[in-house]
Every structure is written in structure tokens, then in C-alpha cells.
Design a protein around this motif. Structure first.
Motif, PDB file in Angstrom:
ATOM      1  N   ARG A 184     -48.559 108.626 -16.016  1.00  0.00           N
ATOM      2  CA  ARG A 184     -47.257 108.645 -15.812  1.00  0.00           C
ATOM      3  C   ARG A 184     -46.760 108.550 -14.372  1.00  0.00           C
ATOM      4  NH1 ARG A 184     -45.013 110.323 -20.895  1.00  0.00           N
ATOM      5  NH2 ARG A 184     -46.237 109.097 -22.155  1.00  0.00           N
ATOM      6  N   PHE A 185     -47.664 108.179 -13.464  1.00  0.00           N
ATOM      7  CA  PHE A 185     -47.133 107.859 -12.211  1.00  0.00           C
ATOM      8  C   PHE A 185     -46.276 106.685 -11.874  1.00  0.00           C
ATOM      9  CE2 PHE A 185     -50.277 110.818 -10.220  1.00  0.00           C
ATOM     10  CZ  PHE A 185     -49.607 111.471  -9.278  1.00  0.00           C
ATOM     11  N   THR A 186     -45.964 105.970 -13.115  1.00  0.00           N
ATOM     12  CA  THR A 186     -45.131 104.996 -13.161  1.00  0.00           C
ATOM     13  C   THR A 186     -43.669 105.392 -13.125  1.00  0.00           C
ATOM     14  OG1 THR A 186     -45.526 104.877 -15.446  1.00  0.00           O
ATOM     15  CG2 THR A 186     -46.661 103.344 -14.432  1.00  0.00           C
ATOM     16  N   THR A 187     -43.684 106.671 -13.649  1.00  0.00           N
ATOM     17  CA  THR A 187     -42.059 107.043 -14.144  1.00  0.00           C
ATOM     18  C   THR A 187     -41.906 108.443 -13.492  1.00  0.00           C
ATOM     19  OG1 THR A 187     -42.938 107.578 -16.129  1.00  0.00           O
ATOM     20  CG2 THR A 187     -41.600 105.432 -15.894  1.00  0.00           C
ATOM     21  N   PHE A 212     -49.908 117.318  -7.413  1.00  0.00           N
ATOM     22  CA  PHE A 212     -51.287 116.424  -7.700  1.00  0.00           C
ATOM     23  C   PHE A 212     -51.881 115.972  -6.423  1.00  0.00           C
ATOM     24  CE2 PHE A 212     -53.649 113.137  -9.152  1.00  0.00           C
ATOM     25  CZ  PHE A 212     -54.708 113.675 -10.021  1.00  0.00           C
ATOM     26  N   MET A 213     -50.779 115.212  -5.877  1.00  0.00           N
ATOM     27  CA  MET A 213     -51.148 114.316  -4.671  1.00  0.00           C
ATOM     28  C   MET A 213     -51.576 115.152  -3.617  1.00  0.00           C
ATOM     29  SD  MET A 213     -51.414 111.383  -5.756  1.00  0.00           S
ATOM     30  CE  MET A 213     -52.299 110.923  -4.318  1.00  0.00           C
ATOM     31  N   ASP A 214     -51.143 116.292  -3.575  1.00  0.00           N
ATOM     32  CA  ASP A 214     -51.341 117.320  -2.297  1.00  0.00           C
ATOM     33  C   ASP A 214     -52.751 117.619  -2.575  1.00  0.00           C
ATOM     34  OD1 ASP A 214     -49.128 116.884  -0.860  1.00  0.00           O
ATOM     35  OD2 ASP A 214     -48.167 118.514  -1.609  1.00  0.00           O
ATOM     36  N   ALA A 246     -55.253 116.003  -4.381  1.00  0.00           N
ATOM     37  CA  ALA A 246     -56.043 115.200  -4.306  1.00  0.00           C
ATOM     38  C   ALA A 246     -56.379 114.723  -2.809  1.00  0.00           C
ATOM     39  CB  ALA A 246     -55.664 113.593  -5.222  1.00  0.00           C
ATOM     40  N   ASN A 247     -55.175 114.679  -2.021  1.00  0.00           N
ATOM     41  CA  ASN A 247     -55.289 114.287  -0.632  1.00  0.00           C
ATOM     42  C   ASN A 247     -56.055 115.351   0.056  1.00  0.00           C
ATOM     43  OD1 ASN A 247     -54.343 111.603  -0.630  1.00  0.00           O
ATOM     44  ND2 ASN A 247     -52.252 112.434  -0.585  1.00  0.00           N
ATOM     45  N   GLY A 248     -56.028 116.474  -0.320  1.00  0.00           N
ATOM     46  CA  GLY A 248     -56.649 117.570   0.467  1.00  0.00           C
ATOM     47  C   GLY A 248     -58.309 117.440   0.213  1.00  0.00           C
ATOM     48  N   VAL A 277     -47.153 100.519   0.323  1.00  0.00           N
ATOM     49  CA  VAL A 277     -46.450 100.551  -0.717  1.00  0.00           C
ATOM     50  C   VAL A 277     -47.147 101.535  -1.487  1.00  0.00           C
ATOM     51  CG1 VAL A 277     -45.797  97.923  -0.706  1.00  0.00           C
ATOM     52  CG2 VAL A 277     -47.958  98.765  -1.921  1.00  0.00           C
ATOM     53  N   GLY A 278     -46.059 102.150  -2.312  1.00  0.00           N
ATOM     54  CA  GLY A 278     -46.423 103.362  -3.308  1.00  0.00           C
ATOM     55  C   GLY A 278     -46.869 104.559  -2.301  1.00  0.00           C
ATOM     56  N   SER A 279     -46.206 104.835  -1.341  1.00  0.00           N
ATOM     57  CA  SER A 279     -46.256 105.931  -0.194  1.00  0.00           C
ATOM     58  C   SER A 279     -46.377 107.087  -0.775  1.00  0.00           C
ATOM     59  CB  SER A 279     -45.615 105.522   0.938  1.00  0.00           C
ATOM     60  OG  SER A 279     -43.847 105.385   0.521  1.00  0.00           O
ATOM     61  N   VAL A 303     -36.788 103.545  -1.143  1.00  0.00           N
ATOM     62  CA  VAL A 303     -37.055 103.045  -2.593  1.00  0.00           C
ATOM     63  C   VAL A 303     -37.098 101.731  -2.810  1.00  0.00           C
ATOM     64  CG1 VAL A 303     -36.329 103.617  -5.066  1.00  0.00           C
ATOM     65  CG2 VAL A 303     -35.990 105.398  -3.464  1.00  0.00           C
ATOM     66  N   GLU A 304     -38.504 101.272  -3.103  1.00  0.00           N
ATOM     67  CA  GLU A 304     -38.547  99.888  -3.547  1.00  0.00           C
ATOM     68  C   GLU A 304     -39.797  99.897  -4.773  1.00  0.00           C
ATOM     69  OE1 GLU A 304     -39.014  96.657  -1.062  1.00  0.00           O
ATOM     70  OE2 GLU A 304     -37.298  97.496   0.203  1.00  0.00           O
ATOM     71  N   ASP A 305     -39.503  98.793  -5.514  1.00  0.00           N
ATOM     72  CA  ASP A 305     -40.680  98.379  -6.558  1.00  0.00           C
ATOM     73  C   ASP A 305     -41.613  97.525  -5.783  1.00  0.00           C
ATOM     74  OD1 ASP A 305     -42.170  97.479  -8.542  1.00  0.00           O
ATOM     75  OD2 ASP A 305     -40.555  97.491  -9.843  1.00  0.00           O
ATOM     76  N   MET A 306     -42.887  97.804  -5.765  1.00  0.00           N
ATOM     77  CA  MET A 306     -43.912  96.860  -5.147  1.00  0.00           C
ATOM     78  C   MET A 306     -43.873  95.394  -5.873  1.00  0.00           C
ATOM     79  SD  MET A 306     -47.425  98.520  -6.351  1.00  0.00           S
ATOM     80  CE  MET A 306     -48.511  97.318  -5.543  1.00  0.00           C
ATOM     81  N   ARG A 307     -43.208  95.208  -6.926  1.00  0.00           N
ATOM     82  CA  ARG A 307     -43.310  93.886  -7.677  1.00  0.00           C
ATOM     83  C   ARG A 307     -42.220  93.167  -7.094  1.00  0.00           C
ATOM     84  NH1 ARG A 307     -43.335  96.893 -13.213  1.00  0.00           N
ATOM     85  NH2 ARG A 307     -41.875  98.302 -12.034  1.00  0.00           N
TER      86      ARG A 307
HETATM   87  C1  LIG Z   1     -50.951 108.341  -7.329  1.00  0.00           C
HETATM   88  S1  LIG Z   1     -49.543 108.164  -6.488  1.00  0.00           S
HETATM   89  C2  LIG Z   1     -50.169 107.582  -4.629  1.00  0.00           C
HETATM   90  C3  LIG Z   1     -49.246 107.995  -3.469  1.00  0.00           C
HETATM   91  C4  LIG Z   1     -49.990 107.651  -2.379  1.00  0.00           C
HETATM   92  N1  LIG Z   1     -50.190 106.349  -1.818  1.00  0.00           N
HETATM   93  C5  LIG Z   1     -51.231 108.677  -1.753  1.00  0.00           C
HETATM   94  O1  LIG Z   1     -52.162 107.995  -2.029  1.00  0.00           O
HETATM   95  O2  LIG Z   1     -50.748 109.902  -1.709  1.00  0.00           O
HETATM   96  C6  LIG Z   1     -48.818 106.774  -6.883  1.00  0.00           C
HETATM   97  C7  LIG Z   1     -47.606 106.387  -6.271  1.00  0.00           C
HETATM   98  O3  LIG Z   1     -47.117 105.054  -6.696  1.00  0.00           O
HETATM   99  C8  LIG Z   1     -45.676 105.068  -6.830  1.00  0.00           C
HETATM  100  N2  LIG Z   1     -45.516 103.972  -7.926  1.00  0.00           N
HETATM  101  C9  LIG Z   1     -45.871 103.776  -9.250  1.00  0.00           C
HETATM  102  N3  LIG Z   1     -45.143 102.358  -9.512  1.00  0.00           N
HETATM  103  C10 LIG Z   1     -44.793 102.040  -8.417  1.00  0.00           C
HETATM  104  C11 LIG Z   1     -44.393 100.719  -8.135  1.00  0.00           C
HETATM  105  N4  LIG Z   1     -44.206  99.685  -9.169  1.00  0.00           N
HETATM  106  N5  LIG Z   1     -43.658 100.266  -6.888  1.00  0.00           N
HETATM  107  C12 LIG Z   1     -43.906 101.137  -5.935  1.00  0.00           C
HETATM  108  N6  LIG Z   1     -44.331 102.350  -6.050  1.00  0.00           N
HETATM  109  C13 LIG Z   1     -44.969 102.786  -7.436  1.00  0.00           C
HETATM  110  C14 LIG Z   1     -45.535 106.652  -7.612  1.00  0.00           C
HETATM  111  O4  LIG Z   1     -44.002 106.809  -7.723  1.00  0.00           O
HETATM  112  C15 LIG Z   1     -46.433 107.395  -6.554  1.00  0.00           C
HETATM  113  O5  LIG Z   1     -45.698 107.791  -5.429  1.00  0.00           O
END
Ligand SMILES: C[S@@+](CC[C@H](N)C(=O)[O-])C[C@H]1O[C@@H](n2cnc3c(N)ncnc32)[C@H](O)[C@@H]1O
Length: 278
Positions: free
Chosen positions: A16-19, A32-34, A36-38, A64-66, A114-118
Motif C-alpha cells: 500500500r505504498f501506493t496510498t 518503515f523507510m527509516d 530500510a534505509n538504515g 521521483v517517489g522521494s 506532491v506529484e504523481d510520477m505518471r
Molecule cells: C518504498 S517508498 C520509497 C521512498 C524513497 N524512494 C526511498 O527509497 O526512501 C515508495 C514511495 O513512492 C511513493 N509513490 C507511490 N506511488 C507513486 C506515484 N505514482 N508517484 C510518485 N510517488 C509515488 C510513495 O508515496 C512512497 O513515498
């Protein structure tokens, strides 16, 4: 070995990283990301992603997806005062967290939106380098997302992405049949669970040049493994995607908990850094 956030009621489904914004507890995804990134393997993989983007001093970089913005801030230190880094994410909660963290280093040339990568708002070739880590695996309509990433990268610019292939999950468990079901359930809970193996083909087909692909296997400590799978499997049992009872699910966890207590737990997963020239 569990932590407060390992309570089952608080667990979220990693698919559900999509929402993130509509989750019961969006903070879970940040934590969760903190976690993983550690991990040391993540540090190495981040270093490789940044190095794959080439010399960054003075460059315009898009991530993108930062997420929490940690990687974008590291890139901002590399572009220096003549460059700029933009981090975009579909989640307002993630962007708010990224802004909060970046505010501690006000001189860094980084901003978040805030932007959608699509559907990126940037012009063609607006960036010298673009990157996406752990986001394409969550994206619906990957064709559009990949086209967008390449559209905003200038000709001759660099692209570097990292994604997992979730069917590469290994875990040392006595029940092979049940564990294979778990691996498939975990993989298929992601929008693009097989993304890793398709990376080179997808970008070569889009004309990326000088393409390289490097596997990265991450050893998963117990806390990270548990947090990665627990919410996903609970959700799959509840929805019927995994046709197990709650008791069967608990029984599957038990040997792993016992292994962890004896210092014998082992799990890993493999992802891929793809890099190339636009
Ligand atoms: C697993 S996290 C990775 C975050 C970061 N890249 C990192 O490695 O720490 C996935 C991220 O992608 C974002 N995300 C999911 N779908 C997306 C979309 N369509 N466009 C932009 N961001 C999106 C999520 O909100 C989330 O922050």
C-alpha cells in the motif's frame, strides 16, 4: 525482538505504498523507510545509484517517489550551490516529512513537491539526471511512468533506478510448500512484483543507452523481515488472497520466531540498480 510498531493491529501492508495518505497510520510507512534505509546494503545501493548518475556538481536532478527525502538531500549535497534537486512524491504526508527534514539543512539546494510520477509537471529535458528508488514497483501504468521519467531527462542525461524483484525473497523455513505460497503472496501484493527482472528490457526498449544492471542482495534482519511481511500476510489472509486460516498463518511465523531467538534466522531479497544514458 519485536518493537512497539510490530503490534499486529498497527501493521500496514507494504503493497500500500501506493496510498500512504489514506492509510490508518501513514507514519508506519515513514518508520518503515527509516528502518530500510538504515540497513548497510541500502547505504551501498544508494551510493551506487548516486555514482551511476555521473558527476553531479552544478546539475539539475529529479528524484521521483522521494519519500522522506533522505536520498534527495544526499544528492543535494553532491550538486552543490550551483545545482538543484527536486524530489516528488504522490503522498502529501511523505512530502511534508521530507520538507520537515530538509528544513534542518536550509542551505541545501533541494525542494519537494506532491506529484504523481505518471504525470510530471516538468518540461521535456528539464533535468540532467533522474532517479527513482523503490517506487516503480508500486506504480500502476509503468509504461507511462517510465516514458515520463525519460521525457524529463535531457538527451545525454543520466537515469538510475532501483527496484526489487519480490520473487527473489528467500527465508530459511522448514515448510517449503507454505513458504513458496508466502513468497508468491508477498510478490503479488505489489503492483509490479516482477519489476526487477524486467528493468533492463523495459529501458532498452525505450532507447536508453549504455545500460548497466547490477543485482543487490539485501540480507533482511528479523525486524525488517517481520515488518515487511506481517501486514501483507495478515491482509492476504483476511481478504482470502492467501487461503490460510489465522492459525495456519501463526503457525508459519512460529519457526521463524524460534530461529530468531536462537540466532539462526536468515532471509534475503534481491533488487537491481539499472543505469543508462538518455
Ligand atoms: C518504498 S517508498 C520509497 C521512498 C524513497 N524512494 C526511498 O527509497 O526512501 C515508495 C514511495 O513512492 C511513493 N509513490 C507511490 N506511488 C507513486 C506515484 N505514482 N508517484 C510518485 N510517488 C509515488 C510513495 O508515496 C512512497 O513515498
Amino acid at each position: 525482538m519485536t518493537t512497539a510498531t510490530d503490534s499486529p493491529s498497527q501493521h500496514q501492508d507494504v503493497g500500500r505504498f501506493t496510498t500512504v495518505d489514506s492509510a490508518d497510520r501513514s507514519a508506519w510507512f515513514i518508520e518503515f523507510m527509516d528502518l530500510a534505509n538504515g540497513l548497510p546494503e541500502y547505504r551501498r545501493m544508494r551510493g551506487e545509484l548516486a555514482a551511476s548518475l555521473g558527476e553531479l556538481s552544478g546539475k539539475r536532478v529529479l528524484e521521483v517517489g522521494s519519500g522522506t527525502g533522505d536520498d534527495a538531500r544526499e544528492l543535494a549535497a553532491l550538486v552543490g550551490s550551483e545545482g538543484k534537486v527536486v524530489g516528488t512524491d504522490i503522498s502529501a504526508a511523505m512530502v511534508a516529512e521530507a520538507d520537515r527534514r530538509a528544513a534542518r539543512q536550509p542551505t541545501l539546494p533541494v525542494r519537494f513537491a506532491v506529484e504523481d510520477m505518471r504525470r510530471l509537471s516538468f518540461g521535456n529535458g528539464a533535468f540532467d539526471a533522474t532517479t527513482a528508488k523503490l517506487v516503480r514497483q508500486h506504480c500502476d501504468d509503468l509504461d507511462t511512468a517510465d516514458d515520463e521519467l525519460l521525457r524529463v531527462t535531457r538527451s545525454g542525461g543520466r537515469v538510475a533506478v532501483f527496484d526489487y524483484d519480490f520473487d527473489t525473497l528467500t527465508v530459511d523455513h522448514p515448510d517449503r510448500r507454505a513458504t513458496r505460497e508466502v513468497v508468491h503472496c508477498f510478490c503479488d501484493g505489489h503492483r509490479n512484483g516482477w519489476n526487477g527482472r524486467a528493468l533492463a528490457r523495459r529501458f532498452l526498449d525505450r532507447g536508453l543507452r549504455e545500460v548497466s544492471l547490477t543485482p543487490h542482495t539485501v540480507r533482511m534482519p528479523w525486524v525488517f523481515f517481520r515488518r515487511s511481511l506481517q501486514g501483507r500476510l495478515a491482509e492476504a489472509v483476511a481478504s482470502g488472497a492467501l487461503s490460510w486460516s489465522q492459525q495456519e498463518l501463526q503457525a508459519w511465523w512460529q519457526p521463524l520466531e524460534a530461529a530468531e531467538e536462537r540466532g539462526r534466522f536468515f532471509a534475503s531479497i534481491t533488487g537491481f540498480v539499472l543505469a543508462g544514458t538518455r
